[in-house]
Design an enzyme around this catalytic site. Structure first.
Site, PDB file in Angstrom:
ATOM      1  N   ARG A  40       0.739  -1.310   0.121  1.00 58.25           N
ATOM      2  CA  ARG A  40       0.046   0.158   0.049  1.00 58.25           C
ATOM      3  C   ARG A  40       0.712   1.253   0.166  1.00 58.25           C
ATOM      4  NH1 ARG A  40      -5.427  -0.158   1.892  1.00 58.25           N
ATOM      5  NH2 ARG A  40      -6.152  -2.093   1.187  1.00 58.25           N
ATOM      6  N   ARG A  68      -3.418   6.881   1.119  1.00 64.30           N
ATOM      7  CA  ARG A  68      -4.049   8.090   1.603  1.00 64.30           C
ATOM      8  C   ARG A  68      -2.956   8.583   2.714  1.00 64.30           C
ATOM      9  NH1 ARG A  68      -9.392   4.915   3.344  1.00 64.30           N
ATOM     10  NH2 ARG A  68      -7.761   3.413   3.553  1.00 64.30           N
ATOM     11  N   ASP A  92      -6.696  -2.826  -7.440  1.00 65.41           N
ATOM     12  CA  ASP A  92      -7.381  -3.548  -6.225  1.00 65.41           C
ATOM     13  C   ASP A  92      -7.434  -4.760  -6.213  1.00 65.41           C
ATOM     14  OD1 ASP A  92      -8.296  -2.421  -3.438  1.00 65.41           O
ATOM     15  OD2 ASP A  92      -9.811  -3.728  -3.799  1.00 65.41           O
TER      16      ASP A  92
HETATM   17  O1  CP3 Z   1      -0.054  -1.589  -2.484  1.00 61.74           O
HETATM   18  C1  CP3 Z   1      -0.416  -0.434  -3.338  1.00 61.74           C
HETATM   19  O2  CP3 Z   1       0.035   0.497  -3.184  1.00 61.74           O
HETATM   20  C2  CP3 Z   1      -0.985  -1.042  -4.519  1.00 61.74           C
HETATM   21  C3  CP3 Z   1      -2.386  -0.769  -4.434  1.00 61.74           C
HETATM   22  C4  CP3 Z   1      -3.355  -1.758  -3.464  1.00 61.74           C
HETATM   23  C5  CP3 Z   1      -4.634  -1.387  -3.097  1.00 61.74           C
HETATM   24  N1  CP3 Z   1      -5.036  -2.306  -2.512  1.00 61.74           N
HETATM   25  C6  CP3 Z   1      -5.241   0.172  -3.049  1.00 61.74           C
HETATM   26  C7  CP3 Z   1      -6.034   0.540  -2.210  1.00 61.74           C
HETATM   27  C8  CP3 Z   1      -3.557  -2.982  -3.337  1.00 61.74           C
HETATM   28  C9  CP3 Z   1      -2.189  -3.998  -3.616  1.00 61.74           C
HETATM   29  C10 CP3 Z   1      -4.438  -3.501  -2.689  1.00 61.74           C
HETATM   30  C11 CP3 Z   1      -4.756  -4.828  -2.168  1.00 61.74           C
HETATM   31  C12 CP3 Z   1      -6.011  -5.045  -1.433  1.00 61.74           C
HETATM   32  N2  CP3 Z   1      -7.202  -4.444  -1.506  1.00 61.74           N
HETATM   33  C13 CP3 Z   1      -6.044  -6.111  -0.360  1.00 61.74           C
HETATM   34  C14 CP3 Z   1      -4.984  -6.998   0.030  1.00 61.74           C
HETATM   35  C15 CP3 Z   1      -4.083  -6.440   0.820  1.00 61.74           C
HETATM   36  C16 CP3 Z   1      -4.637  -5.892   2.188  1.00 61.74           C
HETATM   37  O3  CP3 Z   1      -4.416  -4.805   2.441  1.00 61.74           O
HETATM   38  O4  CP3 Z   1      -5.028  -6.873   2.969  1.00 61.74           O
HETATM   39  C17 CP3 Z   1      -7.379  -6.013  -0.001  1.00 61.74           C
HETATM   40  C18 CP3 Z   1      -7.725  -7.086   1.303  1.00 61.74           C
HETATM   41  C19 CP3 Z   1      -8.088  -4.917  -0.770  1.00 61.74           C
HETATM   42  C20 CP3 Z   1      -9.358  -4.654  -0.538  1.00 61.74           C
HETATM   43  C21 CP3 Z   1      -9.654  -3.385   0.000  1.00 61.74           C
HETATM   44  N3  CP3 Z   1      -9.530  -2.276  -0.892  1.00 61.74           N
HETATM   45  C22 CP3 Z   1      -9.834  -2.664   1.008  1.00 61.74           C
HETATM   46  C23 CP3 Z   1     -10.404  -3.735   2.338  1.00 61.74           C
HETATM   47  C24 CP3 Z   1      -9.861  -1.383   1.029  1.00 61.74           C
HETATM   48  C25 CP3 Z   1     -10.338  -0.547   2.268  1.00 61.74           C
HETATM   49  C26 CP3 Z   1      -9.573  -0.388   3.260  1.00 61.74           C
HETATM   50  C27 CP3 Z   1      -9.112   0.844   3.173  1.00 61.74           C
HETATM   51  O5  CP3 Z   1      -7.803   0.918   3.541  1.00 61.74           O
HETATM   52  O6  CP3 Z   1      -9.671   1.929   2.828  1.00 61.74           O
HETATM   53  C28 CP3 Z   1      -9.677  -1.090  -0.333  1.00 61.74           C
HETATM   54  C29 CP3 Z   1      -9.437   0.252  -0.594  1.00 61.74           C
HETATM   55  C30 CP3 Z   1      -8.087   0.509  -1.197  1.00 61.74           C
HETATM   56  N4  CP3 Z   1      -7.348  -0.125  -2.148  1.00 61.74           N
HETATM   57  C31 CP3 Z   1      -7.446   2.030  -1.020  1.00 61.74           C
HETATM   58  C32 CP3 Z   1      -6.018   2.143  -1.577  1.00 61.74           C
HETATM   59  C33 CP3 Z   1      -5.201   3.029  -1.845  1.00 61.74           C
HETATM   60  C34 CP3 Z   1      -8.155   3.161   0.042  1.00 61.74           C
HETATM   61  C35 CP3 Z   1      -8.903   4.067  -1.173  1.00 61.74           C
HETATM   62  C36 CP3 Z   1      -9.301   5.254  -0.807  1.00 61.74           C
HETATM   63  O7  CP3 Z   1      -8.438   6.170  -1.297  1.00 61.74           O
HETATM   64  O8  CP3 Z   1     -10.322   5.433   0.106  1.00 61.74           O
END
Ligand code: CP3
Length: 342
Positions: free
Chosen positions: A19, A23, A69
């Site tokens: 990640r 944010r 994602d």
């Molecule tokens: O790592 C990186 O920088 C690459 C981008 C990336 C995102 N999600 C961007 C994202 C990667 C590799 C993921 C993987 C992901 N997504 C996982 C596996 C890793 C982990 O965290 O366990 C999972 C379970 C998801 C599903 C997901 N997407 C969730 C649970 C959420 C909400 C939680 C949160 O942090 O808001 C997201 C949203 C998300 N994916 C954001 C980002 C930058 C935040 C979105 C925003 O800008 O509001």
């Protein structure tokens, strides 16, 4: 990074953060506001490319992970998907054989074309020494969102289905194995040099189900990736996989295993073949906290992995309120004594 994934111990180790685009960066928040929705950010190649590059410019990480994602796969399979402020993703649920049969399995490459365009842009724009990582969610974790409809539940519907109706559940996992392998192969064809498979909820699988639903599907995806793109390293991340790490490493043929912050690195090192790299383990809460404890823990991790193939990373994604200076401190500390780019 690529040498480490071939089993070489490199000192200091390469570093990137799960990640790393997100944010905690003001430039991310600005572009996110401009894009409107998170999915627009993911599906607009110019935005997704820019967001991917932001942390590379700031910190010079050794690897760049595609901004996207894990839920774009079920989205491409035809399920409604929304990201709600403060709540995270909400996905249309799949709980019956009919709902599995209704998944649109033949359009992954077409629906996700903007993602591959982003990968192609990145392959062109990244510095040569920065490794480009593509990714997908593991079938079990993506199924968790499909069956539960959201994250953070106790997964009773998911686990209940796996116990009650293994054949029906196998159909769902089979669709995901196929879609995920195709998605990863398309990213590699577009220029990804490495792919990571995130099994964020593997820790929720009962021990008796782990082999069947967390190891075998990933092993099959790795087989398909290697058949289509021989030699492409795969990083597996069975988060909270605990005692299953040895089996996971032995049976999936991954080049590296991601280790969460709850697992002892010293112990994990003894569970995997000497040429299998380990990645991760730093507590994201410690990176947020910073200070002398962070420096001490960085040293501990470097010492624990000395002489072994190691990729420095967190045990899970970077937290939203992590101060940027702590990330700078981390990268400098790991690299002290190393000229950049060597
Ligand atoms: O790592 C990186 O920088 C690459 C981008 C990336 C995102 N999600 C961007 C994202 C990667 C590799 C993921 C993987 C992901 N997504 C996982 C596996 C890793 C982990 O965290 O366990 C999972 C379970 C998801 C599903 C997901 N997407 C969730 C649970 C959420 C909400 C939680 C949160 O942090 O808001 C997201 C949203 C998300 N994916 C954001 C980002 C930058 C935040 C979105 C925003 O800008 O509001």
């Amino acid at each position: 990074m690529l040498r480490v994934l071939e089993g070489e111990a490199v000192s200091p180790p390469p570093v990137w953060l799960m990640r790393q685009a997100g944010r905690y960066l003001p430039e991310y928040r600005a572009l996110r506001a401009k894009a409107g929705s998170f999915l627009d950010l993911c599906y607009t190649p110019s935005f997704a490319t820019e967001v991917t590059l932001q942390p590379i410019r700031r910190f010079g990480f050794d690897a760049s992970i595609l901004f996207s994602d894990i839920l774009v796969v079920p989205h491409a399979l035809g399920l409604h998907l929304e990201y709600r402020e403060g709540e995270g993703p909400v996905l249309q649920t799949v709980r019956t054989a009919q709902e599995v049969a209704a998944l649109k399995t033949d359009r992954i490459e077409q629906q996700l074309a903007p993602v591959y365009e982003t990968v192609a842009n990145l392959a062109q724009q990244l510095p040569r020494e920065t490794t480009l990582i593509g990714f997908a969610g593991a079938p079990w974790t993506v199924a968790a969102y499909m069956v539960e409809g959201r994250g953070g539940t106790d997964h009773e519907n998911l686990i209940g289905w796996a116990w009650k109706d293994p054949q029906g559940f196998a159909a769902l996992i089979g669709v995901l194995v196929d879609a995920t392998a195709r998605h990863l192969i398309a990213q590699i064809k577009a220029g990804a040099e490495v792919v990571q498979i995130f099994d964020s909820w593997s820790g929720a699988a009962p021990a008796a189900l782990f082999q069947r639903w967390c190891v075998e599907p990933v092993a099959e995806i790795v087989r398909r990736v290697h058949a289509a793109a021989p030699g492409t390293p795969v990083i597996g991340f069975p988060r909270a996989g605990g005692s299953h790490i040895q089996n996971f490493a032995a049976l999936t043929n991954v080049s590296a295993v991601g280790i969460d912050q709850f697992t002892s690195l010293e112990w994990a090192r003894r569970q995997v073949p000497v040429t299998t790299a380990l990645q991760g383990n730093l507590d994201p809460l410690l990176l947020e906290a910073g200070g002398p404890s962070l420096d001490i823990e960085i040293e501990r991790i470097l010492t624990a992995m000395a002489g072994a193939p190691h990729i420095f990373n967190l045990g899970h994604g970077i937290r939203q309120h992590t101060p940027i200076e702590h990330v700078t401190q981390l990268v400098e500390r790991i690299r002290k004594g190393r000229g950049r780019g060597t």
